[in-house]
Structure formats: structure tokens, C-alpha cells
Design a protein around this motif. Structure first.
Motif, PDB file in Angstrom:
ATOM      1  N   ASN A   1      27.065 -20.251  18.614  1.00  0.00           N
ATOM      2  CA  ASN A   1      26.992 -21.700  18.354  1.00  0.00           C
ATOM      3  C   ASN A   1      25.612 -22.092  17.839  1.00  0.00           C
ATOM      4  N   ILE A   2      25.117 -21.339  16.881  1.00  0.00           N
ATOM      5  CA  ILE A   2      23.834 -21.668  16.256  1.00  0.00           C
ATOM      6  C   ILE A   2      24.032 -22.805  15.254  1.00  0.00           C
ATOM      7  N   ASP A   3      23.044 -23.656  15.149  1.00  0.00           N
ATOM      8  CA  ASP A   3      23.172 -24.899  14.372  1.00  0.00           C
ATOM      9  C   ASP A   3      23.077 -24.635  12.856  1.00  0.00           C
TER      10      ASP A   3
ATOM     11  N   THR B   1      31.853 -25.307  16.887  1.00  0.00           N
ATOM     12  CA  THR B   1      32.009 -26.646  17.471  1.00  0.00           C
ATOM     13  C   THR B   1      32.669 -27.638  16.520  1.00  0.00           C
TER      14      THR B   1
ATOM     15  N   LYS C   1      26.755 -32.176  12.970  1.00  0.00           N
ATOM     16  CA  LYS C   1      27.159 -31.568  14.228  1.00  0.00           C
ATOM     17  C   LYS C   1      26.086 -30.625  14.740  1.00  0.00           C
ATOM     18  N   LYS C   2      25.718 -30.737  16.002  1.00  0.00           N
ATOM     19  CA  LYS C   2      24.761 -29.816  16.607  1.00  0.00           C
ATOM     20  C   LYS C   2      25.506 -28.570  17.049  1.00  0.00           C
ATOM     21  N   GLY C   3      25.316 -27.470  16.353  1.00  0.00           N
ATOM     22  CA  GLY C   3      26.027 -26.241  16.658  1.00  0.00           C
ATOM     23  C   GLY C   3      26.600 -25.643  15.384  1.00  0.00           C
TER      24      GLY C   3
ATOM     25  N   THR D   1      31.541 -30.495  21.787  1.00  0.00           N
ATOM     26  CA  THR D   1      30.122 -30.347  22.094  1.00  0.00           C
ATOM     27  C   THR D   1      29.919 -29.109  22.965  1.00  0.00           C
TER      28      THR D   1
ATOM     29  N   GLU E   1      23.666 -25.433  22.109  1.00  0.00           N
ATOM     30  CA  GLU E   1      23.288 -24.876  20.806  1.00  0.00           C
ATOM     31  C   GLU E   1      22.312 -23.705  21.013  1.00  0.00           C
ATOM     32  N   TYR E   2      22.396 -22.707  20.177  1.00  0.00           N
ATOM     33  CA  TYR E   2      21.708 -21.437  20.414  1.00  0.00           C
ATOM     34  C   TYR E   2      20.182 -21.531  20.359  1.00  0.00           C
TER      35      TYR E   2
ATOM     36  N   GLU F   1      18.249 -24.029  20.855  1.00  0.00           N
ATOM     37  CA  GLU F   1      17.743 -24.781  22.007  1.00  0.00           C
ATOM     38  C   GLU F   1      17.793 -23.921  23.270  1.00  0.00           C
TER      39      GLU F   1
END
Length: 276
Positions: A114-116, A168, A191-193, A254, A257-258, A260
Motif C-alpha cells: 500500500n505504497i502511495d 486502496t 488517495k493515500k496509498g 483507507t 500507507e507504507y 508513513e
């Protein structure tokens, strides 16, 4: 005269492009630019990465930080960029062969982490740049230069694959529906992810000619009349479903995220945050 979008975001000295007449990739590229324009992103904080293939020519035309990498490795390079510079907006423009064949493992693990990163897959059902070999998304029994009597592999559903791996945000539209496509890309970018948008494109030169799909206009009309929502698709018989493309938003959730999570580990090890 160039449109404002071309003047603002394209490297005009690299134009005209070399995509074949009737190719849908220019529409998909413009949809991405429209989404970025609406978000007002700074070009210096945006990085666009590609592998190899017809779709992967796109970053060469775009006036951003761009990286044209080796076949199937766009997501691997993009992951390194995002980890080194988490503040950057990182976008991968890739094709069906590039991302689901040689790059399939990278797709699975980028989604799992789940990297952004936003990935836009230009899916034209073939390896167009290298002569029309069948790809993992070539429909069952359709032909390619490496499947002259018909493909017997079951095709990948890239959206299902991305969802199952942990993305995500996942959505699909077509180059006949550029407004919907651009809106989906805009949501994916925010989207964050790990987010993925599949843009069903057209290749009249290789896939279309090999499979007697008619002219470029005929192939566009196919997308016009055969792209349906999930509810309409579910009501069709299996035989009818094989002749249609389901479009829409399939995943919007949701999850951590990687980059973070990675920074939290660094902070923990360096004593800047207590273990939880």
C-alpha cells in the motif's frame, strides 16, 4: 495551435507523438494531465515513471520529473523514488503487458505494501510496440503474433488482481469515456496509498487488425456500446459478459500507507517515538 493543456504540460519539442493512428493512448495521457491540472500540482513535486511499451512513451512527452525504466520495472523504480522522497507525487504510466506480465510481481507487492503511488494502466490487450504478441489481458481465443491460432490462456482482470493484493483505490474506464476516466484518475491521485486506474484503450494497428475488429472508429464504438456498469454486467449471461467491459469504481478504502509506516519504524529505532 496547441491547446492550453499541451502548452502547459507537454514537451512540445518532442511532438508530434509516434503512437499509431487510432491508438487510444493519447486520450488516456490527456485524461491524466487533466486530473493533475485540476489538482494544481507543482510539476517539480511530481514524478512520472514508465517501463517499456506503447504506454510507456507517454512520460517522454510530459514536462515533469520523468523516468523511463526497463520493461516491467516501473513500479520497482517508483517505489524507490517514493521511499527516498516521500513528499513527491509519484505516478506510474504502464501497459497491460508491462504491469501484469514481466512486472506482475512488482504490481502485487506495491499493492500489498500500500505504497502511495498511482498507477494508470493503458490496457490495449496486446504488446503493440513489439509487434502484437498476446498479453496477459488478451481475451480468450483472440489472436496475436505469438498466438496465431488463438490465445488459450485465461486473461487477467487487472482490477481484481490489484484489489486482491491490497490496493486502496481501484477503478476502470475506457478511452471512449475520457471525462469519467479523468475523474477516476483524479480520485486515485488524491488517495493515500496504492491506487490503480485501468484505462481500456484501443490498438487498431495490431490487436484490432489481427482480430478483425474493424477500423479505429469501430473499436471506439465497441467501447461506447459494450462498456457497462457492474450492476448491468452482473445481469448478463456468461456468454454476454465475454462481449462486454465492466467499468466503475471497485475499491475505495483507507489503510496504513507504507512510507508513513516505514518512517515510524525509523523514528522508533532512533528513539524519537516510543514503541506501541
Amino acid at each position: 495551435m496547441s491547446s492550453e493543456l499541451v502548452t502547459k504540460y507537454f514537451r512540445e519539442d518532442r511532438l508530434p507523438h509516434i503512437w499509431c493512428p487510432g491508438c487510444g493512448h493519447g486520450i488516456a495521457t490527456r485524461a491524466v494531465m487533466e486530473a493533475i491540472d485540476r489538482l494544481g500540482w507543482d510539476k517539480n513535486n511530481t514524478c512520472i515513471v514508465s517501463g517499456i511499451g506503447c504506454s510507456s512513451r507517454a512520460p517522454g512527452y510530459l514536462d515533469f520529473n520523468t523516468l523511463h525504466t526497463t520493461h516491467g520495472r516501473a513500479l520497482a523504480f517508483a517505489t524507490g523514488i517514493k521511499l527516498a522522497k516521500p513528499h513527491l507525487h509519484v505516478i506510474v504510466l504502464t501497459g497491460d503487458g508491462d504491469t501484469s506480465a514481466i512486472g506482475g510481481n512488482h504490481l502485487i507487492h506495491a499493492a500489498r505494501r500500500n505504497i502511495d503511488i498511482t498507477t494508470v494502466v493503458f490496457n490495449n490487450n496486446t504488446y503493440g510496440m513489439t509487434g502484437g504478441q498476446y498479453s496477459p489481458t488478451t481475451p480468450f481465443h483472440d489472436k496475436g503474433t505469438t498466438a496465431p491460432y488463438g490465445n488459450i490462456d485465461q486473461p487477467f482482470d487487472i482490477c481484481n488482481l490489484a484489489q486482491a493484493a491490497g490496493a486502496t483505490y481501484v477503478a476502470r474506464s475506457t478511452v471512449f469515456h475520457p471525462k469519467q476516466l479523468s475523474q477516476m484518475v483524479e480520485k486515485a491521485l488524491q488517495k493515500k496509498g496504492f491506487s490503480l486506474v485501468e484505462a481500456i484503450s484501443s490498438c487498431p494497428t495490431y490487436y484490432g487488425r489481427k482480430n478483425k475488429k474493424g477500423t479505429a472508429v469501430d473499436m471506439m464504438n465497441f467501447l461506447k456500446y459494450r462498456a457497462v456498469s457492474q450492476s448491468k454486467f452482473d445481469a448478463l449471461s456468461p456468454e454476454e459478459q465475454a462481449e462486454h467491459v465492466v467499468t466503475g469504481e471497485f475499491m475505495n478504502r483507507t489503510a496504513p500507507e507504507y512510507t508513513e509506516s516505514y518512517q515510524k519504524i525509523i523514528d522508533l529505532v532512533q528513539g524519537r517515538e516510543e514503541s506501541k
